[in-house]
Enzyme design. Structure first.
Site, PDB file in Angstrom:
ATOM      1  N   ASP A  31      -0.425  59.980   5.838  1.00 44.46           N
ATOM      2  CA  ASP A  31      -1.191  61.100   6.405  1.00 44.46           C
ATOM      3  C   ASP A  31      -2.569  61.141   5.761  1.00 44.46           C
ATOM      4  OD1 ASP A  31      -2.190  63.606   7.129  1.00 44.46           O
ATOM      5  OD2 ASP A  31      -0.839  64.692   5.759  1.00 44.46           O
ATOM      6  N   ASN A  33      -5.300  63.015   6.697  1.00 41.32           N
ATOM      7  CA  ASN A  33      -6.111  64.235   6.766  1.00 41.32           C
ATOM      8  C   ASN A  33      -5.356  65.464   6.278  1.00 41.32           C
ATOM      9  OD1 ASN A  33      -4.345  64.454   8.848  1.00 41.32           O
ATOM     10  ND2 ASN A  33      -5.841  65.130  10.369  1.00 41.32           N
ATOM     11  N   ASP A  35      -2.551  66.977   7.101  1.00 43.71           N
ATOM     12  CA  ASP A  35      -1.824  67.940   7.947  1.00 43.71           C
ATOM     13  C   ASP A  35      -0.302  67.731   7.919  1.00 43.71           C
ATOM     14  OD1 ASP A  35      -1.515  65.656   9.429  1.00 43.71           O
ATOM     15  OD2 ASP A  35      -2.361  66.465  11.290  1.00 43.71           O
ATOM     16  N   ASP A  39      -0.880  59.251  10.550  1.00 43.46           N
ATOM     17  CA  ASP A  39      -1.928  59.055  11.552  1.00 43.46           C
ATOM     18  C   ASP A  39      -2.515  57.649  11.460  1.00 43.46           C
ATOM     19  OD1 ASP A  39      -3.720  59.285   9.286  1.00 43.46           O
ATOM     20  OD2 ASP A  39      -3.350  61.445   9.403  1.00 43.46           O
ATOM     21  N   ASP A 217       9.752  50.031  25.442  1.00 49.02           N
ATOM     22  CA  ASP A 217      10.787  51.046  25.250  1.00 49.02           C
ATOM     23  C   ASP A 217      11.763  51.051  26.431  1.00 49.02           C
ATOM     24  OD1 ASP A 217      11.603  53.419  23.617  1.00 49.02           O
ATOM     25  OD2 ASP A 217      11.258  54.461  25.514  1.00 49.02           O
ATOM     26  N   GLU A 277      13.131  46.341  24.082  1.00 46.48           N
ATOM     27  CA  GLU A 277      14.198  47.150  23.509  1.00 46.48           C
ATOM     28  C   GLU A 277      15.239  47.283  24.603  1.00 46.48           C
ATOM     29  OE1 GLU A 277      15.531  51.537  21.946  1.00 46.48           O
ATOM     30  OE2 GLU A 277      14.340  51.253  23.734  1.00 46.48           O
TER      31      GLU A 277
END
Ligand code: GLC
Ligand code: CA
Length: 564
Positions: A31, A33, A35, A39, A217, A277
């Protein structure tokens, strides 16, 4: 053992025949930033770590705008980046820098369904039954006198009916739409050419930005049997790994889509690829996705449903390799991903099994969990996987022997499976807890750039013990799992006989899996009582300390066999 007679040397064949690909579950990786959610910039900041680990490629789970009902597998715009995760410019920079570090980058594409917040689905809801807008999804009238019953008996993978009834513009209950997963994930209608065109555009959008390929997916799900017939089975509950053929899985029509996609991939320079997948079995059905004009890789999920038992594992390996050799495809081994219980926990229970529908509770008493044994087995399994022919996919945290998080409080569970199973299945959050980068809890064990963020306030709470598994704590420790993975990946690079290619079984007794690879390399995994190393062999790496010349139980070794 069958091999590929025409296989060119490793540096002359496509990278995806041999690659070790690292799966990044973006929300839980790093992370940048503060939060509490991972990211794109977080990934970029950790590229040196990935390079030092020695992986060839990274696969990033869906990073597109999404209401996050299924953490990104509910996409509302396929050609942009989720604002919580960054911008398109951040993504472009990440792609470039990944390449600068000598690694490839795969993105996840989700073509079976979109988010219910996708503009197309919102338009479909607003439009009338029978309209072109509705035709992009699978809307049907219900059964019963007033359409009050679902159109057929299909069950959603996460639990409950796969159909949801909508309220029409006139305020009355109306048609039903199909969602094989969460209610917020309406299935696309792949009978509609516009869907084909859209996804071709999406592929090109990302290929133009330099991605090396796609993880597809639910690759076996897009095409449904004509007429949407009922599932005929004693128990119509849709299991991801159900052995019976389902009218919504593995239909012939999906292969036409992949033949078209392959042409698009091949129209770009470099070896662009796609990995499926596809939860299909037996291995011969997987091989169909890997025919020469279709996809490059398909996850080999067989490891996830085999017991920790040499004879069964060996049978499974033979079956997969034989089926793939028929179509000239490499295997793609998988022990972990974001849908299954982590291998440290699964192996301790003596089961590799742990598909998306499997919770620990069904597999045994959590109190009896022996983390030392689970870790020993996970490490041994890793050396087996990395020595077998083909490529491998490893999941973030696997290189740290991270266990499943079993202590997430119920009110913090986020997987839609939890509610859809009427709170009988805790779902997959336990393998998705943010990574511990540092040993001290500051900044959620180094996951977050916000030093004040506490471990329990990462998007999924980290337990107090999480720091024990940290990258910092394992870095440079000769006994750590991280060091073992680094060594194994370095050896894999320097041994030309590893990756795809020939293997030969060695008979080392019933409790041992043993095989050799070109260059007098051999891997032995001992499941039983202590055994001796092959006479005169030199140890290259072992998953646990050897005692003199002796390989203890649940231990794998890589050796150079003595010649002559
Ligand atoms: C795949 C993903 C899983 C997701 C599902 C629906 O199986 O791996 O995480 O929930 O598809 O998109
Ligand atoms: Ca963040």
């Amino acid at each position: 053992m069958s091999t590929h007679p025409a296989l060119p040397a490793r540096n002359q064949r496509p990278w995806w025949r041999d690659a070790v690909t690292y799966q990044i579950y973006i929300r839980s990786f790093a992370d940048s930033n503060g939060d509490g959610k991972g990211d794109v910039e977080g990934i970029r900041s950790r590229l040196p770590y990935l390079r030092s680990l020695g992986v060839d490629a990274i696969w990033i789970t869906p990073w597109y705008p999404s209401p996050q009902n299924d953490h990104g597998y509910d996409v509302s715009d396929y050609m942009n980046i989720e604002p919580d995760y960054g911008t398109l410019a951040d993504a472009e920079r990440l792609i470039k820098e990944t390449h600068d570090h000598g690694m490839k980058l795969l993105v996840d594409i989700v073509p079976n369904h979109s988010s219910d917040q996708h503009v197309w689905f919102q338009q479909a809801l607003a439009a009338a039954p029978g309209s072109p807008e509705r035709d992009r999804y699978i809307f049907r009238e219900g059964k019963g006198a007033n359409g009050e019953l679902p159109p057929n008996n299909w069950q959603a993978v996460f639990g409950g009916s796969a159909w949801h009834r909508i309220t029409e513009a006139d305020g009355k209950l109306g048609q039903w739409y199909l969602h094989l997963f969460a209610v917020e994930q309406p299935d696309f209608n792949w009978e509609n050419q516009e869907i084909h065109e859209h996804f071709e555009e999406v592929l090109k959008f990302w290929l133009d930005r330099g991605v090396d390929g796609f993880r597809i997916d639910v690759a076996h799900g897009m095409v449904k049997a004509p007429g949407l017939p009922d599932v005929v089975a004693a128990d119509p509950k849709a299991e991801m790994l159900a052995p019976e053929n389902r009218p919504f899985w593995d239909q012939d029509g999906v292969h036409e889509i992949y033949r078209k996609w392959r042409k698009i991939l091949d129209s770009y320079p470099g070896d662009r690829m796609a990995v499926a997948e596809a939860w299909v079995s037996p291995a011969s059905r997987i091989a169909r996705y890997l025919r020469p004009d279709e996809l490059a890789n398909s996850f080999n999920f067989d490891f996830l449903s085999s017991p920790w038992e040499p004879a069964e594992l060996k049978k499974m390996i033979n079956r997969s390799m034989d089926a793939l050799a028929e179509v000239g495809a490499p295997s793609s081994w998988v022990f972990n991903n974001h849908d299954v219980v982590r291998s440290v926990d699964r192996f301790d229970l003596g089961l590799l099994a742990g598909n998306a529908n499997t919770t620990l509770e069904r597999h045994g008493d959590a109190k009896k969990f022996d983390i030392a044994r689970g870790t020993r087995r996970a490490r041994a399994g890793a050396l087996l996987m990395l020595a077998l022919p083909g490529g491998a996919y490893i999941y973030q945290g696997e290189e740290l022997a991270l266990p499943e998080a079993r202590d997430i409080p119920e009110d913090r569970l986020t997987d839609p499976r939890w509610e859809m199973s009427l709170r009988t299945d805790r779902g997959r959050d336990g393998c998705r807890v943010p990574l511990p980068w540092t040993s001290l809890p500051i900044g959620a064990f180094g996951f977050s750039s916000d030093a004040n963020r506490e471990p329990e306030h990462a998007w999924l709470p980290q337990g107090d013990h999480w720091g024990k598994f940290s990258v910092e704590g394992q870095d440079g420790d000769p006994a750590s799992t991280l060091t073992m993975y680094r060594q194994a990946l370095a050896i894999r690079k320097s041994e030309a006989g590893l990756g795809d290619g020939a293997m030969t079984w060695i008979d080392a007794g019933d409790d041992v899996i043993a095989f050799s690879r070109p260059g007098n390399f051999a891997c032995l995994l001992n499941f039983g009582a202590a055994i001796e190393l092959p006479a005169g062999s030199e140890v290259l790496l072992s998953s646990n300390p050897l005692v003199g010349n002796v390989i203890p139980t649940d231990t794998a070794v890589w050796v150079r066999l003595s010649v002559g």
